[in-house]
Enzyme design. Structure first.
Site, PDB file in Angstrom:
ATOM      1  N   ILE B  66       0.850  -1.100  -0.012  1.00 40.41           N
ATOM      2  CA  ILE B  66       0.166   0.071  -0.070  1.00 40.41           C
ATOM      3  C   ILE B  66       0.937   1.165  -0.145  1.00 40.41           C
ATOM      4  O   ILE B  66       0.967   1.829   0.958  1.00 40.41           O
ATOM      5  CB  ILE B  66      -0.962   0.025   1.226  1.00 40.41           C
ATOM      6  CG1 ILE B  66      -1.616  -1.456   1.567  1.00 40.41           C
ATOM      7  CG2 ILE B  66      -1.928   1.065   1.122  1.00 40.41           C
ATOM      8  CD1 ILE B  66      -2.535  -1.255   2.712  1.00 40.41           C
ATOM      9  N   PRO B  67       1.435   1.552  -1.151  1.00 42.48           N
ATOM     10  CA  PRO B  67       2.333   2.789  -1.381  1.00 42.48           C
ATOM     11  C   PRO B  67       1.360   4.110  -1.126  1.00 42.48           C
ATOM     12  O   PRO B  67       0.017   3.945  -1.619  1.00 42.48           O
ATOM     13  CB  PRO B  67       3.035   2.673  -2.606  1.00 42.48           C
ATOM     14  CG  PRO B  67       2.215   1.866  -3.326  1.00 42.48           C
ATOM     15  CD  PRO B  67       1.224   0.875  -2.300  1.00 42.48           C
ATOM     16  N   HIS B  68       1.614   4.961  -0.475  1.00 42.94           N
ATOM     17  CA  HIS B  68       0.970   6.148  -0.245  1.00 42.94           C
ATOM     18  C   HIS B  68       1.445   7.395  -0.100  1.00 42.94           C
ATOM     19  O   HIS B  68       2.593   7.646   0.070  1.00 42.94           O
ATOM     20  CB  HIS B  68       0.055   5.863   1.043  1.00 42.94           C
ATOM     21  CG  HIS B  68       0.711   5.499   2.055  1.00 42.94           C
ATOM     22  ND1 HIS B  68       1.333   4.164   2.256  1.00 42.94           N
ATOM     23  CD2 HIS B  68       1.129   6.235   3.105  1.00 42.94           C
ATOM     24  CE1 HIS B  68       1.902   4.135   3.514  1.00 42.94           C
ATOM     25  NE2 HIS B  68       2.054   5.481   3.982  1.00 42.94           N
ATOM     26  N   ALA B  69       0.816   8.657  -0.399  1.00 40.95           N
ATOM     27  CA  ALA B  69       1.238   9.824  -0.056  1.00 40.95           C
ATOM     28  C   ALA B  69       0.194  10.804  -0.104  1.00 40.95           C
ATOM     29  O   ALA B  69      -0.749  10.680  -0.706  1.00 40.95           O
ATOM     30  CB  ALA B  69       2.397  10.262  -1.387  1.00 40.95           C
TER      31      ALA B  69
END
Lengths: 109, 160
Positions: B66-69
């Protein structure tokens, strides 16, 4: 429902994903066994579903994530406790539940 | 109340990622968000994702990342979803590969708490075997969307 009541606290070094996934994994694994569990999450969102001292006293066993220091862990002093990394609990919550149950086994006769 | 389905459109879902490496995969999903007009700047968004990834590895086990920014390069809260049949190595220290990637993009104007709550809901929902298996086996993007719709996003929008 069995008479066993466990408490658990999950956290992770940064962010929230592992904290909540570990909590969810433990709740699901406990439900499967008909065991009552209360899981407190400590994350960037603060402390949720906080375990009171009374609940800590009532619990037979404690499960903690070992990634970073758990806040107020002295609530659980003297209780049979097992801990492991959040990622390992997410992958395999059954093993840690079995481990804590094993610690309880003598007193369960 | 909005649902997870509201953050996704069929065109930000890719059931067969071409990428074989982590950053290719993130780039591929970010490009989908960009093509849908959900980003102001693809480059700035990728930089924010990279900064986050440097702090923590976003693979969460079970073959999921779950990459996120949260940053100003994002126009609209979105989740891009990619699947990889071959699997992509996420954490250089772990052999486990990721088959399901959910890229969360949140505008900088959104409260940090809302952002974290979204991530928490997403993370929790993925522990549901039925939901996760459904995502892995969904035959098309519409089927993925149908799986996302029942997941309520009960988040507070106030900072505290």
């Amino acid at each position: 429902m069995s008479d066993i009541f466990l408490v658990a606290v999950t956290n992770c070094p940064s962010g929230v994903a592992h904290t909540y996934m570990a909590a969810e994994a433990l709740e699901r694994a406990a439900k499967k066994r008909n065991i009552r569990i209360k899981v407190e999450t400590q994350s960037s969102l603060g402390v949720e579903n906080k375990i009171s001292q009374e609940e800590a006293n009532a619990a037979q066993g404690v499960i903690l994530t070992s990634d970073i220091k758990i806040l107020d862990s002295d609530r659980f002093e003297g209780k049979p406790t097992v801990s492991d990394y959040a990622t390992k609990i997410i992958r395999d919550p059954d093993t840690i539940i079995e481990a804590v149950l094993e610690l309880l086994a003598p007193s369960q006769g | 109340m909005p649902s997870l389905g509201d953050l996704v459109s069929p065109r930000v879902i890719k059931l067969d990622l071409e990428a074989t490496e982590k950053w290719e995969a993130i780039d591929e999903l970010a490009s989908l968000l960009d093509q849908e007009g959900r980003l102001r700047s693809r480059e700035a968004f990728l930089k924010a994702v990279a900064e986050r990834e440097a702090q923590i590895c976003t693979s969460v086990g079970l073959g999921i990342a779950i990459p996120h920014a949260r940053c100003d390069a994002v126009k609209q809260t979105s989740v891009a979803i990619g699947r990889s049949a071959t699997g992509i190595q996420w954490d250089p220290e772990q052999a486990e590969t990721c088959h399901l990637i959910l890229l969360l993009a949140v505008p900088g104007s959104e409260a940090s708490k809302t952002y974290m709550q979204l991530l928490a809901i997403l993370a929790r929902s993925l522990l549901d075997d039925g939901f996760r298996e459904g995502l892995v086996q969904a035959p098309d993007c519409e089927a993925v969307l149908e799986l996302l719709k029942p997941i309520r996003l009960d988040v507070s929008t106030t900072e505290d």
